[in-house]
Design a protein around this motif. Structure first.
Motif, short mmCIF file in Angstrom:
data_model
loop_
_atom_site.label_atom_id
_atom_site.label_comp_id
_atom_site.label_asym_id
_atom_site.label_seq_id
_atom_site.Cartn_x
_atom_site.Cartn_y
_atom_site.Cartn_z
N THR A 261 -4.53 12.90 -5.21
CA THR A 261 -3.89 11.88 -6.04
C THR A 261 -4.99 11.17 -6.82
OG1 THR A 261 -2.18 11.57 -4.36
CG2 THR A 261 -2.39 9.87 -6.04
N ILE A 262 -4.91 11.22 -8.14
CA ILE A 262 -5.90 10.57 -9.00
C ILE A 262 -5.37 9.19 -9.36
CG2 ILE A 262 -7.16 10.71 -11.17
CD1 ILE A 262 -6.87 13.75 -11.03
N ALA A 286 0.08 15.54 5.52
CA ALA A 286 1.06 15.98 4.53
C ALA A 286 2.41 15.28 4.66
CB ALA A 286 1.25 17.49 4.62
N ALA A 287 2.70 14.73 5.84
CA ALA A 287 4.00 14.09 6.06
C ALA A 287 3.93 12.58 5.91
CB ALA A 287 4.53 14.44 7.44
N VAL A 288 2.83 12.06 5.37
CA VAL A 288 2.63 10.62 5.37
C VAL A 288 3.70 9.88 4.57
CG1 VAL A 288 1.11 10.64 3.35
CG2 VAL A 288 0.85 8.84 5.07
N ASP A 289 4.23 10.48 3.52
CA ASP A 289 5.26 9.82 2.70
C ASP A 289 6.65 10.42 2.91
OD1 ASP A 289 4.62 12.23 1.55
OD2 ASP A 289 4.82 11.52 -0.52
N PHE A 320 5.36 0.92 2.30
CA PHE A 320 4.11 1.61 1.99
C PHE A 320 4.36 3.10 1.74
CE2 PHE A 320 2.96 -1.81 4.98
CZ PHE A 320 2.17 -2.59 4.14
N VAL A 321 3.77 3.60 0.67
CA VAL A 321 3.64 5.00 0.26
C VAL A 321 4.96 5.77 0.13
CG1 VAL A 321 1.33 5.17 1.26
CG2 VAL A 321 3.27 6.03 2.56
N PRO A 326 7.46 -0.33 -2.99
CA PRO A 326 6.70 -0.93 -4.11
C PRO A 326 5.27 -0.41 -4.19
CG PRO A 326 6.97 -2.50 -2.31
CD PRO A 326 7.80 -1.32 -1.96
N HIS A 327 4.78 0.28 -3.15
CA HIS A 327 3.42 0.83 -3.14
C HIS A 327 3.51 2.34 -2.98
CE1 HIS A 327 3.29 -3.31 -1.45
NE2 HIS A 327 2.31 -3.45 -2.33
N LYS A 328 3.90 3.00 -4.03
CA LYS A 328 4.12 4.45 -3.97
C LYS A 328 2.80 5.19 -3.77
CE LYS A 328 8.20 4.33 -6.95
NZ LYS A 328 8.29 2.85 -6.94
#
Length: 339
Positions: A261-262, A286-289, A320-321, A326-328
């Motif tokens: 992610t840049i 990989a499953a964080v979001d 979160f994420v 709100p914090h994608k």
């Protein structure tokens, strides 16, 4: 001619011996020194050289194999392949349950459709409405044909009496006026027949309202059934994806790749200089979001196959994420908090 009269022949010199050097002097033969190697001997032993070459080739081949396997078993690739297996297993289970539910609903709708058709077959009012519609179709076609005939007669009379070379006023000629009135009368009758037919069609749709709703739901369920079956086939391990990740071939177009992610608006300080922040945490996490990847969840057939880090969802995905937070992930990444 007598022998006395024959012309004298020129004497020819013998051909030189090519085996002799020029001048006719043969050089003395050189003797081989006693300590010189024979003509069959070489500086190095050929058999030993072949062995050395074979051993070095085997060493280089083993080095290449080791490098390929070492690259194939990099930690991030191992994590990614394991997550693909977990995701495919969980998705297949969820899809199988959904597929079973959809198939059961579809079976219920089949029974409901059969009951609705039977009810309509036994409904006298519905059967009478169908018979009236058949009569209305015939009547509508007849009235349409009558109107077309009247219109054709009117156009023929107009072309004969009120053409470009005629001096007849269409509004004053009795035959033209009568043909026009006949055409308009047939047009009114045709429109009334069409209106009555549409009203009858609506009445039949009202009778079939429940059946049409059942068939609409059946179509939606059939489409969902096809979608789920296709999704299961896509998720299950395939020969193509296995080949794409095969050692030595995964440099072409691997199925397992680094995810990054840049974050242009959140630079990172590197030796007193602002550099673009690039997060690659999601390659392993990989499953964080993704929701529902909770600790202890059994993902495989064995009770030992339970979820643990790094295959868990982030806490509070609503904040979160998560894709709706709100914090994608795509905007804030991981290292803005987890430095």
């Amino acid at each position: 001619m007598s022998e006395e009269q024959k012309p004298p022949q020129e004497e020819t010199s013998p051909a030189p011996d090519s085996s002799k050097p020029a001048g006719g002097v043969i050089p003395p033969k050189l003797e081989r020194p006693p300590d010189a190697p024979s003509e069959e001997e070489t500086l190095y032993d050929g058999v030993k050289l072949n062995r050395y070459f074979m051993l070095s080739a085997l060493f280089f081949f083993a080095t290449i194999v080791w490098a390929v396997l070492d690259d194939h078993n990099k930690p991030y690739k191992v994590f990614a392949r394991k997550f693909n297996e977990i995701e495919a297993s969980l998705a297949t289970k969820q899809l199988a349950i959904a597929l079973k539910n959809v198939a059961a609903q579809l079976e219920e709708q089949d029974e409901a459709e059969a009951d609705a058709v039977l009810t309509l077959d036994e409904n006298e009012a519905y059967q009478e409405a169908l018979a009236q519609r058949r009569d209305m179709v015939t009547n509508k076609n007849i009235k349409t044909q009558d109107y077309n005939d009247a219109k054709a007669r009117y156009e023929v009379i107009i072309s004969k009496k009120a053409g470009p070379n005629q001096q007849v006023n269409p509004d004053e000629d009795p035959e033209i006026v009568a043909a026009k009135a006949e055409m308009e009368r047939n047009l009114t009758i045709k429109e009334e027949a069409e209106h009555a037919f549409r009203a009858q069609e609506q009445a039949i749709r009202d009778f079939k309202k429940d059946l049409l709703e059942i068939r609409k739901q059946k179509n939606a369920l059939s489409e969902e059934l096809v979608r789920l079956e296709t999704r299961i086939r896509d998720i299950e391990p395939s020969f193509i994806n296995t080949l794409r990740d095969f050692p030595g071939l995964d440099f072409i177009q691997p199925a397992t790749k680094i995810k990054q992610t840049i974050l242009e608006g959140l630079p990172i300080d590197v030796h007193f200089a602002n550099a673009t922040r690039i997060d690659r945490c999601q390659t392993c996490h990989a499953a964080v979001d993704k929701p529902d990847y909770q600790a202890g969840l059994q993902w495989g057939d064995s009770k030992k196959q339970v979820l643990a880090q790094p295959y868990l969802s982030h806490p509070r995905l609503d904040l979160f994420v998560g894709p709706e937070s709100p914090h994608k992930m795509s905007e804030f990444g991981c290292t803005t908090c987890h430095a």
